[in-house]
Design a protein around this motif. Structure first.
Motif, PDB file in Angstrom:
ATOM      1  N   GLY A  63       1.128  -1.534   0.246  1.00  0.00           N
ATOM      2  CA  GLY A  63      -0.055  -0.266  -0.325  1.00  0.00           C
ATOM      3  C   GLY A  63       0.567   0.932   0.361  1.00  0.00           C
ATOM      4  N   GLY A  64       2.137   0.871   0.339  1.00  0.00           N
ATOM      5  CA  GLY A  64       2.892   2.294   0.644  1.00  0.00           C
ATOM      6  C   GLY A  64       3.441   2.489  -0.398  1.00  0.00           C
TER       7      GLY A  64
ATOM      8  N   PHE B 100       1.828   9.621  -5.759  1.00  0.00           N
ATOM      9  CA  PHE B 100       3.107  11.143  -5.548  1.00  0.00           C
ATOM     10  C   PHE B 100       3.248  11.046  -6.360  1.00  0.00           C
ATOM     11  CE2 PHE B 100       6.579  13.049  -4.078  1.00  0.00           C
ATOM     12  CZ  PHE B 100       6.198  14.222  -3.812  1.00  0.00           C
TER      13      PHE B 100
ATOM     14  N   GLU C  42       2.286   1.586  -3.251  1.00  0.00           N
ATOM     15  CA  GLU C  42       1.221   2.403  -4.897  1.00  0.00           C
ATOM     16  C   GLU C  42       1.492   3.821  -4.113  1.00  0.00           C
ATOM     17  OE1 GLU C  42      -2.103   0.295  -3.801  1.00  0.00           O
ATOM     18  OE2 GLU C  42      -1.720  -1.706  -4.583  1.00  0.00           O
ATOM     19  N   LEU C  43       1.036   4.011  -2.869  1.00  0.00           N
ATOM     20  CA  LEU C  43       0.896   5.344  -2.607  1.00  0.00           C
ATOM     21  C   LEU C  43       2.025   6.728  -2.680  1.00  0.00           C
ATOM     22  CD1 LEU C  43      -0.704   5.864   1.027  1.00  0.00           C
ATOM     23  CD2 LEU C  43      -1.883   6.021  -0.813  1.00  0.00           C
ATOM     24  N   TRP C  44       2.922   5.853  -2.750  1.00  0.00           N
ATOM     25  CA  TRP C  44       4.493   7.003  -3.469  1.00  0.00           C
ATOM     26  C   TRP C  44       4.237   6.899  -4.758  1.00  0.00           C
ATOM     27  CZ3 TRP C  44       7.185  10.614  -1.573  1.00  0.00           C
ATOM     28  CH2 TRP C  44       7.476   9.968   0.167  1.00  0.00           C
TER      29      TRP C  44
END
Length: 62
Positions: free
Chosen positions: A31-32, A39, A34-36
Motif C-alpha cells: 500500500g505504501g 505521489f 502504491e501511495l508513493w
C-alpha cells in the motif's frame, strides 16, 4: 499480490460500496508503494500541465 513470506493484511474497517479501501490481500508495504507511485505520478502530471501551459502562453504572447 502478496509476495512470499508476506502475510496478508486484513483491513480493520468495514467496507462501503464504492469505497476506496484496499483489497484484503494488500500488505501495508504494498500500500505504501502504491501511495508513493501515485505521489510521483501526480507530480509528473502537474509538471506536464505546467510546461504545456507555459509553452502555450509563450506561443500566444510572442
Amino acid at each position: 499480490m502478496t509476495s512470499e513470506g508476506a502475510s496478508a493484511y486484513s483491513w480493520p474497517y468495514a467496507r462501503t460500496p464504492g469505497g476506496s479501501t484496499p483489497p484484503p490481500d494488500v500488505t501495508p508495504k504494498e500500500g505504501g508503494h502504491e501511495l508513493w507511485a501515485f505521489f510521483w505520478l501526480s507530480i509528473l502530471n502537474s509538471a506536464i500541465i505546467g510546461v504545456s501551459g507555459l509553452a502555450a502562453w509563450l506561443i500566444i504572447h510572442h
